[in-house]
Each structure stands twice: as C-alpha cells, then as structure tokens.
Design a protein around this motif. Sequence first.
Motif, PDB file in Angstrom:
ATOM      1  N   HIS A   7      48.850  48.141  40.458  1.00 42.22           N
ATOM      2  CA  HIS A   7      50.270  47.804  40.448  1.00 42.22           C
ATOM      3  C   HIS A   7      50.542  46.770  41.530  1.00 42.22           C
ATOM      4  CE1 HIS A   7      51.286  51.353  37.932  1.00 42.22           C
ATOM      5  NE2 HIS A   7      50.313  51.917  38.609  1.00 42.22           N
ATOM      6  N   THR A   9      53.696  44.765  41.006  1.00 40.52           N
ATOM      7  CA  THR A   9      55.146  44.714  40.950  1.00 40.52           C
ATOM      8  C   THR A   9      55.736  45.799  41.843  1.00 40.52           C
ATOM      9  OG1 THR A   9      55.084  43.842  38.711  1.00 40.52           O
ATOM     10  CG2 THR A   9      57.153  44.847  39.431  1.00 40.52           C
ATOM     11  N   ASP A  35      51.810  44.266  35.309  1.00 45.02           N
ATOM     12  CA  ASP A  35      51.796  42.875  35.753  1.00 45.02           C
ATOM     13  C   ASP A  35      51.097  41.991  34.717  1.00 45.02           C
ATOM     14  OD1 ASP A  35      52.677  43.508  38.647  1.00 45.02           O
ATOM     15  OD2 ASP A  35      50.902  44.759  38.364  1.00 45.02           O
ATOM     16  N   PRO A  67      52.874  41.681  30.945  1.00 49.65           N
ATOM     17  CA  PRO A  67      53.123  43.033  31.465  1.00 49.65           C
ATOM     18  C   PRO A  67      53.461  44.020  30.354  1.00 49.65           C
ATOM     19  CG  PRO A  67      54.344  41.381  32.724  1.00 49.65           C
ATOM     20  CD  PRO A  67      53.789  40.686  31.516  1.00 49.65           C
ATOM     21  N   ARG A  91      52.060  39.358  39.831  1.00 51.36           N
ATOM     22  CA  ARG A  91      53.271  40.153  39.838  1.00 51.36           C
ATOM     23  C   ARG A  91      54.154  39.796  38.635  1.00 51.36           C
ATOM     24  NH1 ARG A  91      55.251  39.093  44.916  1.00 51.36           N
ATOM     25  NH2 ARG A  91      56.732  37.572  44.098  1.00 51.36           N
ATOM     26  N   LYS A  92      54.803  40.780  38.074  1.00 50.63           N
ATOM     27  CA  LYS A  92      55.531  40.639  36.816  1.00 50.63           C
ATOM     28  C   LYS A  92      56.479  39.447  36.782  1.00 50.63           C
ATOM     29  CE  LYS A  92      58.160  43.413  33.504  1.00 50.63           C
ATOM     30  NZ  LYS A  92      58.631  44.785  33.172  1.00 50.63           N
TER      31      LYS A  92
END
Length: 289
Positions: A7, A9, A35, A67, A91-92
């Motif tokens: 993870h 985000t 993500d 994502p 990251r998203k």
Amino acid sequence: MESKYYHLTGGTRSFLVLHDLLNPSEEFPIHTQSDWELIYIIRGCGTFVIGDQSQPFTKDEIFLIPPDMLHGWIFDNNPDNVVEDICLLFRKNLFKELSVTLPEIGPLGHLDSRQHTAFQLRGDLLKNVRHEMQEIIKTDSLGQLSGVIRILGHLALSDEMNPTGINRPLKKRDKKIQQIEIYVSLHYNHDIPIDEIASLVHMNRSSFCVFFKRMKGISFTNYLNTYRMDIACRLLSTTDKSVSEIAYGVGFNNLSHFCWTFLKYKEVSPTKYRNRMGHGHSDITTTPA
C-alpha cells in the motif's frame, strides 16, 4: 481469493520499486492493488488475469495496471519456469498530482481518468521503459527517483499502449469463461476431457460445447489445442528441450499426433519452426501423416 500486498496510497512514499524472483509454487493469486502497478516480466511465462481478460504472458512484456483492478499470475506448470519481474508501484493519485506540478509530463493526467483500463506497452515505448526499469534496480533511491521521472515521461508522451483489460463487474457467463481459461492454463499439460471441463462450470457436455463456441467463437478442443501449440512455440524458440519433451510437456501422449497437430495449427513442422526462430537444435521429429 482477493488479497492486498503493498500500500502506497495514504502513506509517505510516492513510488516503490520491487524486484522478484519466483518459482511456480509462488504464483500470485488474483488480488487487488490500491495503487498503479507497472510490471516488467524479465523471464518466465504463464497466464495473466487482468480485469475481465485472461491472456498468456512471457518474457520482455510490460503491463500497466490501474488501482483496484483484480489481477493475478498463473505460472506455467513447469518446474523450470522461474519468473523474474520488476514492479513499480505508484501512489493512486500520483499521475493527477504530477500533471499539475510538472507540466512536462502533464499528459499523464489522462491516465487518471482511465483507471478502469489496464494497458500493455508496445513498440518504442516498451523498449524505452524496459531499459529504464533494468537500470532502476541498479541504483540508489535518488537514481530511482530520476528513473521513475523518465519512465513517467515516456508514458506521458507515447500512445503505444494497448488496452488489455477492463475493471468491470463480470457477468456470470464471463466468470465461467475466465474460470475455464484459468483451468486450462493450470492443466494444459494433462488430458482435459470435455466432460471434466463442463463439470467445472456446472454444465452438461452438450450445453457446455454450445456455450463455449458462442462465447469464444471456436470449439473447446480448438481452443485447448491452440493454447498448447502457443506454449510449444514458446518452448521451441526459447529452450533446448527436444520436440518429444515439449510434446509430452504440453499434454500429448503421442509424438506423431503432436507433430501433426502442430503442422495443422502452425503450418510448419516443430523443427522447421525452431530453425525459423533461430534456435536450432539437433532434434528428430516424426513427420505428420
């Protein structure tokens, strides 16, 4: 079967570099990432389930997965099939954020609006990103940041990406087809009677044959043979295994039958195919009748 592995985000990092070396027993089940995932297959082969699609993967391919899309790897059932990959997680919301702060890669913002679609890289984009990903695992964190920016620049400025899966709820019939495709990818090297595969999706033989032909446009037997011949082509062009080893390895109990089937589907004998691909090997094959 869903699970989450990493993870970014909500955390402090904007990207993560992963380098994996996996054997057939370590395949990833179908899961989701929170993500963006850019994955480069350095070596190995199998089947990649991406959203609503199932497709073979092999070395030197790169996929961009958005994502929250279901995806997973099913490795070819071969003890020699080691899979090596490099995976970049973003990251998203990174693409959207960078499209504002870095105008030079502003076009990345269009990917943010296509988070329902996975892509396969091709052409010069594939070559350029492959090179950058090979270099990124050799350097420190600052070098990785520089490499990531170059990769994002390539993605922003190129349209050489083929849609390869959509993140959408699967209808019951699509789930059945995906279940069949996954089963074939796991068991193609064994006999798969039609009654067995029909039972897998809770159908009788005749209903299954009509259903599969309507959904795929070909009979199950043709689909299975095509899949086996594609695996055989891959092994002929990338390994030194004999034709007989490959024949038995893709589910044939008779070398002559394998050679006849290969000629039927590929319009060339296995040995001629191998020579054509520049992977010559002293091999004796039985000529199809």
